[in-house]
Design an enzyme around this catalytic site. Sequence first.
Site, PDB file in Angstrom:
ATOM      1  N   ASP A 280      18.063  52.234  20.990  1.00 12.62           N
ATOM      2  CA  ASP A 280      17.733  53.847  21.291  1.00 12.62           C
ATOM      3  C   ASP A 280      18.744  54.525  20.129  1.00 12.62           C
ATOM      4  O   ASP A 280      20.108  54.540  20.307  1.00 12.62           O
ATOM      5  CB  ASP A 280      18.472  54.189  22.687  1.00 12.62           C
ATOM      6  CG  ASP A 280      18.221  55.454  22.951  1.00 12.62           C
ATOM      7  OD1 ASP A 280      17.804  56.423  21.966  1.00 12.62           O
ATOM      8  OD2 ASP A 280      18.159  56.022  24.195  1.00 12.62           O
TER       9      ASP A 280
ATOM     10  N   TYR B 296      11.130  71.729  17.381  1.00 14.95           N
ATOM     11  CA  TYR B 296      10.712  70.460  16.719  1.00 14.95           C
ATOM     12  C   TYR B 296      10.939  70.948  14.899  1.00 14.95           C
ATOM     13  O   TYR B 296      11.622  70.382  14.258  1.00 14.95           O
ATOM     14  CB  TYR B 296       9.317  70.271  16.813  1.00 14.95           C
ATOM     15  CG  TYR B 296       9.037  69.251  15.955  1.00 14.95           C
ATOM     16  CD1 TYR B 296       9.101  67.766  15.985  1.00 14.95           C
ATOM     17  CD2 TYR B 296       8.062  69.420  14.860  1.00 14.95           C
ATOM     18  CE1 TYR B 296       8.771  66.842  15.194  1.00 14.95           C
ATOM     19  CE2 TYR B 296       7.630  68.402  13.935  1.00 14.95           C
ATOM     20  CZ  TYR B 296       7.986  67.420  14.214  1.00 14.95           C
ATOM     21  OH  TYR B 296       7.416  66.133  13.127  1.00 14.95           O
TER      22      TYR B 296
ATOM     23  N   LYS C 170      14.207  69.772  12.224  1.00 19.53           N
ATOM     24  CA  LYS C 170      13.670  69.180  10.954  1.00 19.53           C
ATOM     25  C   LYS C 170      14.575  69.981   9.942  1.00 19.53           C
ATOM     26  O   LYS C 170      14.884  69.449   9.000  1.00 19.53           O
ATOM     27  CB  LYS C 170      12.155  69.310  10.660  1.00 19.53           C
ATOM     28  CG  LYS C 170      11.618  68.395  11.518  1.00 19.53           C
ATOM     29  CD  LYS C 170      11.677  66.781  11.304  1.00 19.53           C
ATOM     30  CE  LYS C 170      10.683  66.121  12.093  1.00 19.53           C
ATOM     31  NZ  LYS C 170      11.208  64.564  11.859  1.00 19.53           N
TER      32      LYS C 170
ATOM     33  N   CYS D 115       6.510  71.970   9.702  1.00 22.59           N
ATOM     34  CA  CYS D 115       6.881  72.709  10.514  1.00 22.59           C
ATOM     35  C   CYS D 115       8.220  73.561  10.278  1.00 22.59           C
ATOM     36  O   CYS D 115       8.557  74.563  10.939  1.00 22.59           O
ATOM     37  CB  CYS D 115       6.958  72.166  11.820  1.00 22.59           C
ATOM     38  SG  CYS D 115       5.413  71.415  12.793  1.00 22.59           S
TER      39      CYS D 115
END
Length: 338
Positions: free
Chosen positions: A55, A151, A155, A122
């Site tokens: 993880d 999101y 980024k 995005c």
Amino acid sequence: MAVRQGTHVLVTGAGGFIGHHLVTFLKGQGYWVRGVDLKHPEYSRTDADEFEILDLRRWPDCLEATRGIDEVYSLAADMGGMGFISQHHAEILHNNVLISTHMLEASRRNGANRYLYTSSACVYPEYRQTDANVVPLREDEAYPAAPQDAYGWEKLVSERLCLHYHEDYKLDTRVVRFHNIFGPLGTWDGGREKAPAALCRKIATAKLTGQHEIDIWGDGEQTRSFCYIDDCVLGLYKLMRSDYAEPLNLGQDRMVSINELANLIAACAGVEVTRRHVAGPQGVRGRNSDNTRLLDVLGWQPEISLEDGLARTYAWIEGRVRESLAATDRRELYADAV
Ligand code: NAD
Ligand code: GDD
């Protein structure tokens, strides 16, 4: 080949769509590859030399993942198409900030030479994408910042983190901005699927059930460009081998509307469908990649046509829909029998 054989590569997100294909590509190039993810690939076995379930939100897991690694392709992220990223802002921002921040620092501490971060279209400001006939997006147009959704914010911040690690610590970083990547072995149902896979699934279901009406979110006149997976992994590799540390688009520059995309997929399926336009998350109105810098830096741009890529993707998804419908029939038969 000599350099490659001695080079240990890590692919994070190797249980996901692009990571799984990238592992296969890198093995074909002769690298030793470790794949890491929360899960194994869902649709075919990994070709990685080592695959670890970790993880990457957790710092110790990032240290474990990067031990003995020369080059990192950082793809792990909590991600999906519009249906997912428009509904899970807190979860996405929380998870992806932890993954990106810990992975970059662990790679530095463990002495990796190169680090490639997978960013997204995005990051481009929403105010540049309000028209279906959008001007293709150039890398230097990400500012003044107004990225799409939580999101896109993550980024953009992680891109900056890479640039600062490059400047301050001399870590050799690469940053790629994908424009809607599609192909076989990608998520095709469950809510995270992007438009190409969702429409392949809907049209395959229409064909196989004989109910020829499909739902499209919005009026279908919103536009995108779509890049086939084989071009994507080749572009990633070329960028890693280059000496270019600034963000670089990786996508097709042929823009189509979602209605046109549906027509192309229906042609692959050999059926006619009726579109029902329904409410749904639509994201930006128009998006396309400007590939001037890509051509300049890599001397290459994606080459596989949308028609060829969709034919391969549709065939794979029709197979999954066939299996799924057959499993439903078996369950109903069993329920009737008891
Ligand atoms: P994907 O969802 O198929 O793969 C991402 C993988 O990351 C998944 O297998 C997931 O299990 C794994 N992951 C998530 N959280 C994790 C964690 N805490 N620890 C370890 N692994 C974890 O998505 P993809 O399409 O293969 O995308 C790969 C990368 O490219 C992502 O960073 C994504 O944001 C970026 N990207 C993709 C597209 C696209 O069109 N596919 C577009 C822009 C950017
Ligand atoms: N997913 C999906 N499913 N989209 C549909 C559908 C459907 O059934 N019907 C119509 N659409 C429309 C959406 O409303 C949107 O306008 C367009 O198709 C494209 O949707 P997606 O493929 O889901 O996402 P995107 O192109 O807006 O963004 C994707 O690409 C980015 C990079 O270019 C996402 O995957 C982002 O996470 C990614 O960063």
